[in-house]
Design an enzyme around this catalytic site. Structure first.
Site, PDB file in Angstrom:
ATOM      1  N   ASP A  60      15.336  38.002  45.524  1.00 33.02           N
ATOM      2  CA  ASP A  60      14.905  37.259  46.725  1.00 33.02           C
ATOM      3  C   ASP A  60      14.341  35.886  46.334  1.00 33.02           C
ATOM      4  O   ASP A  60      14.589  34.888  46.996  1.00 33.02           O
ATOM      5  CB  ASP A  60      13.846  38.060  47.487  1.00 33.02           C
ATOM      6  CG  ASP A  60      14.346  39.444  47.837  1.00 33.02           C
ATOM      7  OD1 ASP A  60      15.358  39.545  48.535  1.00 33.02           O
ATOM      8  OD2 ASP A  60      13.725  40.427  47.389  1.00 33.02           O
ATOM      9  N   HIS A  77      11.265  44.142  49.593  1.00 35.45           N
ATOM     10  CA  HIS A  77      12.645  43.664  49.429  1.00 35.45           C
ATOM     11  C   HIS A  77      13.447  44.212  50.618  1.00 35.45           C
ATOM     12  O   HIS A  77      14.167  45.205  50.523  1.00 35.45           O
ATOM     13  CB  HIS A  77      13.190  44.200  48.101  1.00 35.45           C
ATOM     14  CG  HIS A  77      14.636  43.886  47.883  1.00 35.45           C
ATOM     15  ND1 HIS A  77      15.130  42.609  47.779  1.00 35.45           N
ATOM     16  CD2 HIS A  77      15.723  44.702  47.746  1.00 35.45           C
ATOM     17  CE1 HIS A  77      16.429  42.643  47.581  1.00 35.45           C
ATOM     18  NE2 HIS A  77      16.814  43.904  47.572  1.00 35.45           N
TER      19      HIS A  77
HETATM   20  N1  LIG Z   1      16.352  45.389  44.301  1.00 30.98           N
HETATM   21  C1  LIG Z   1      17.419  44.631  44.421  1.00 30.98           C
HETATM   22  O1  LIG Z   1      17.325  43.395  44.407  1.00 30.98           O
HETATM   23  C2  LIG Z   1      18.769  45.244  44.552  1.00 30.98           C
HETATM   24  C3  LIG Z   1      18.916  46.606  44.574  1.00 30.98           C
HETATM   25  N2  LIG Z   1      20.166  47.178  44.681  1.00 30.98           N
HETATM   26  C4  LIG Z   1      20.224  48.626  44.677  1.00 30.98           C
HETATM   27  O2  LIG Z   1      20.539  49.090  43.365  1.00 30.98           O
HETATM   28  C5  LIG Z   1      21.112  50.396  43.453  1.00 30.98           C
HETATM   29  C6  LIG Z   1      22.349  50.495  42.577  1.00 30.98           C
HETATM   30  O3  LIG Z   1      23.349  49.603  43.020  1.00 30.98           O
HETATM   31  P1  LIG Z   1      24.802  49.558  42.336  1.00 30.98           P
HETATM   32  O4  LIG Z   1      24.684  49.488  40.873  1.00 30.98           O
HETATM   33  O5  LIG Z   1      25.567  48.515  43.052  1.00 30.98           O
HETATM   34  O6  LIG Z   1      25.339  50.993  42.783  1.00 30.98           O
HETATM   35  P2  LIG Z   1      26.569  51.827  42.183  1.00 30.98           P
HETATM   36  O7  LIG Z   1      26.913  52.851  43.202  1.00 30.98           O
HETATM   37  O8  LIG Z   1      27.634  50.923  41.684  1.00 30.98           O
HETATM   38  O9  LIG Z   1      25.920  52.513  40.906  1.00 30.98           O
HETATM   39  C7  LIG Z   1      24.909  53.454  41.012  1.00 30.98           C
HETATM   40  C8  LIG Z   1      25.101  54.436  39.868  1.00 30.98           C
HETATM   41  O10 LIG Z   1      23.977  55.274  39.817  1.00 30.98           O
HETATM   42  C9  LIG Z   1      24.416  56.576  39.517  1.00 30.98           C
HETATM   43  N3  LIG Z   1      23.381  57.515  39.923  1.00 30.98           N
HETATM   44  C10 LIG Z   1      23.185  58.079  41.125  1.00 30.98           C
HETATM   45  N4  LIG Z   1      22.138  58.912  41.077  1.00 30.98           N
HETATM   46  C11 LIG Z   1      21.652  58.846  39.822  1.00 30.98           C
HETATM   47  C12 LIG Z   1      20.583  59.481  39.152  1.00 30.98           C
HETATM   48  N5  LIG Z   1      19.797  60.360  39.757  1.00 30.98           N
HETATM   49  N6  LIG Z   1      20.372  59.183  37.853  1.00 30.98           N
HETATM   50  C13 LIG Z   1      21.153  58.310  37.223  1.00 30.98           C
HETATM   51  N7  LIG Z   1      22.204  57.687  37.799  1.00 30.98           N
HETATM   52  C14 LIG Z   1      22.433  57.954  39.084  1.00 30.98           C
HETATM   53  C15 LIG Z   1      25.721  56.708  40.276  1.00 30.98           C
HETATM   54  O11 LIG Z   1      26.535  57.736  39.761  1.00 30.98           O
HETATM   55  C16 LIG Z   1      26.320  55.320  40.026  1.00 30.98           C
HETATM   56  O12 LIG Z   1      27.077  55.297  38.837  1.00 30.98           O
HETATM   57  C17 LIG Z   1      21.376  50.633  44.943  1.00 30.98           C
HETATM   58  O13 LIG Z   1      20.348  51.429  45.487  1.00 30.98           O
HETATM   59  C18 LIG Z   1      21.320  49.227  45.531  1.00 30.98           C
HETATM   60  O14 LIG Z   1      20.978  49.230  46.903  1.00 30.98           O
HETATM   61  C19 LIG Z   1      21.292  46.412  44.740  1.00 30.98           C
HETATM   62  C20 LIG Z   1      21.193  45.045  44.709  1.00 30.98           C
HETATM   63  C21 LIG Z   1      19.931  44.346  44.661  1.00 30.98           C
HETATM   64  O1  LIG Z   2      21.427  44.370  50.293  1.00 27.66           O
HETATM   65  C1  LIG Z   2      21.480  45.392  49.583  1.00 27.66           C
HETATM   66  O2  LIG Z   2      21.505  46.535  50.003  1.00 27.66           O
HETATM   67  C2  LIG Z   2      21.483  45.184  48.114  1.00 27.66           C
HETATM   68  C3  LIG Z   2      20.301  44.385  47.845  1.00 27.66           C
HETATM   69  O3  LIG Z   2      19.209  44.885  47.802  1.00 27.66           O
HETATM   70  C4  LIG Z   2      20.450  42.939  47.882  1.00 27.66           C
HETATM   71  O4  LIG Z   2      21.543  42.405  47.667  1.00 27.66           O
HETATM   72  O5  LIG Z   2      19.437  42.293  48.138  1.00 27.66           O
END
Ligand SMILES: NC(=O)C1=CN([C@@H]2O[C@H](COP(=O)(O)OP(=O)(O)OC[C@H]3O[C@@H](n4cnc5c(N)ncnc54)[C@H](O)[C@@H]3O)[C@@H](O)[C@H]2O)C=CC1
Ligand SMILES: O=C([O-])CC(=O)C(=O)O
Length: 376
Positions: free
Chosen positions: A244, A272
């Site tokens: 952010d 967030h």
């Molecule tokens: N804080 C932030 O700024 C942001 C947060 N996110 C969040 O990050 C998270 C991950 O996003 P992506 O990598 O795009 O998702 P993704 O779906 O590509 O990868 C998530 C991975 O985590 C694995 N997984 C699920 N449960 C698990 C567990 N208990 N232990 C270990 N691995 C597990 C899944 O099998 C998958 O491989 C989502 O919740 C998303 O909303 C995404 C973008 C920004």
């Molecule tokens: O928007 C979402 O769900 C993923 C995220 O947290 C971001 O891109 O800020």
């Protein structure tokens, strides 16, 4: 050195093959009868054999993946004279290591751009049952990248094994939201993951482990994780709000017609989520208050704020999936901000415990400033 090592989960035996014996031997690592060997070479063969569709069995305690099982003495390694001046190995756990964000992040960590070119690292990758085979693929790519600083890689599905003695835990593994969803709607699915992982960190991680929670809703998940890890100092838990901050800096730079490195002192208040407040009142552009540089107050109060609040959602609509590369970059930024002194007069944002933040605010000893809070 000079040993290619395959790992046999059955009975936790290590099978070693001298590298000097030639490529043919590398392709056919020696195995003990009945042992399931899991190494990069073997994983490739499984796919070839069509065995890739079979659900992988849970490995016993894994000490290292493929080439990373090799036993070596870092300091005595004459091939890498540089290594003599390297720091002590830092152990980093990454959950969701087979996911989109990790796919960008892991290679940045391994290259040295995060912790520095004199910092060897061990990566401990946590996946879920569904993603385990993909996790092997990730580890194979890490092997093939030949990063000098990447000294150990292990993979697993049990946080109690993967988090053992880790110095950092980058908790990404969680379900992402889809179009039209709010991040808070993920709490039912993802909250339990962070309760479990908090307990595991509490039990087996380094007592001073630094934890960055990325999985959404990240502020609440960070709080859940922290509450389940009472032995770890509360100040060590962060919710990733750096994305952010980066987005807000980008929008201010765009409006002011300056390069984004001119924007400083950016704070993100709140979660967030779409309720966050990107603080243009205290932000600076080229050392001057942003409000002095950008005279369009209506834009600042309305469009700027809405754009930053909704950036993630808009990106999902366009991509069909949530931000990954820019998130990985923001994790790098967040870590770097925590391990290096903040430039004089500047600060950065991180979701931290309000209780701790209040005490830090009055402390002159800390060279790193925080401007965030974890909210439940
Ligand atoms: N804080 C932030 O700024 C942001 C947060 N996110 C969040 O990050 C998270 C991950 O996003 P992506 O990598 O795009 O998702 P993704 O779906 O590509 O990868 C998530 C991975 O985590 C694995 N997984 C699920 N449960 C698990 C567990 N208990 N232990 C270990 N691995 C597990 C899944 O099998 C998958 O491989 C989502 O919740 C998303 O909303 C995404 C973008 C920004
Ligand atoms: O928007 C979402 O769900 C993923 C995220 O947290 C971001 O891109 O800020």
């Amino acid at each position: 050195m000079g040993l290619s090592t395959a790992y046999s989960p059955a009975g936790s035996r290590l099978v070693t093959t001298p590298l000097g014996a030639g490529a043919a031997q590398l392709l056919r690592p020696r195995r003990t009868p009945l042992a399931t060997v899991r190494c990069s070479v073997d994983a490739a063969k499984q796919v070839q054999d069509g065995a890739a569709t079979v659900a992988p069995e849970k490995p016993a305690s894994r000490k290292g993946f493929g080439v990373f099982s090799t036993i070596y003495d870092l300091k005595a390694d004459s091939e890498h004279c540089k290594s003599k001046s390297w720091k002590k190995l830092v152990s980093i756990a990454v959950s969701g290591a087979a996911g989109m964000i990790s796919n960008h992040l892991l290679f940045k960590l391994a290259s040295g751009e995060v912790f520095g070119q004199d910092q060897p690292i061990a990566l401990k990758l946590l996946g879920s049952e569904r993603s385990f085979q993909a996790l092997e693929g990730v580890a194979m790519e890490l092997e093939d990248s030949l990063y000098p600083l990447l000294r150990e890689v292990s993979i697993g599905m049990d946080p109690y094994e993967v988090f053992e003695d880790v110095d950092w835990a980058l908790l990404i593994g969680a379900k992402p939201r889809g179009p039209g969803m709010e991040r808070a709607a993920l709490l039912d699915i993802n909250g339990q993951i962070y309760a479990d992982q908090g307990k595991a960190l509490n039990a087996v991680a380094s007592p001073n482990v630094k934890v960055i929670v990325v999985g959404n809703p990240c502020n609440t998940n960070a709080l859940i994780c922290m509450k389940n890890a009472p032995n770890i100092p509360a100040k060590n838990f962060h919710a990733l709000t750096r994305l952010d901050e980066n987005r807000a800096k980008c929008q201010l730079a765009l409006k002011a017609g300056v390069f984004y490195d001119k924007v400083s002192n950016m704070t993100i208040w709140g979660n967030h989520s779409t309720t966050q407040v990107p603080d243009f009142l205290n932000a600076k552009i080229d050392g001057r208050p942003a409000k002095e540089v950008i005279k369009d107050t209506k834009w600042l109060e309305e469009e700027f704020t809405l754009t930053v609040q909704n950036r993630g959602g808009v990106l999902i609509q366009k991509w069909g999936r949530s931000s990954a590369a820019s998130t990985a970059v923001s994790i790098v930024d967040a870590i770097r901000s925590l391990v290096t002194p903040t430039p004089e007069g500047d600060w950065f944002s991180s979701g931290v415990s309000l209780y701790y933040w209040k005490s830090l605010w009055h402390s002159r000893e800390h060279r790193v400033q925080y401007a965030m809070q974890i909210k439940g």
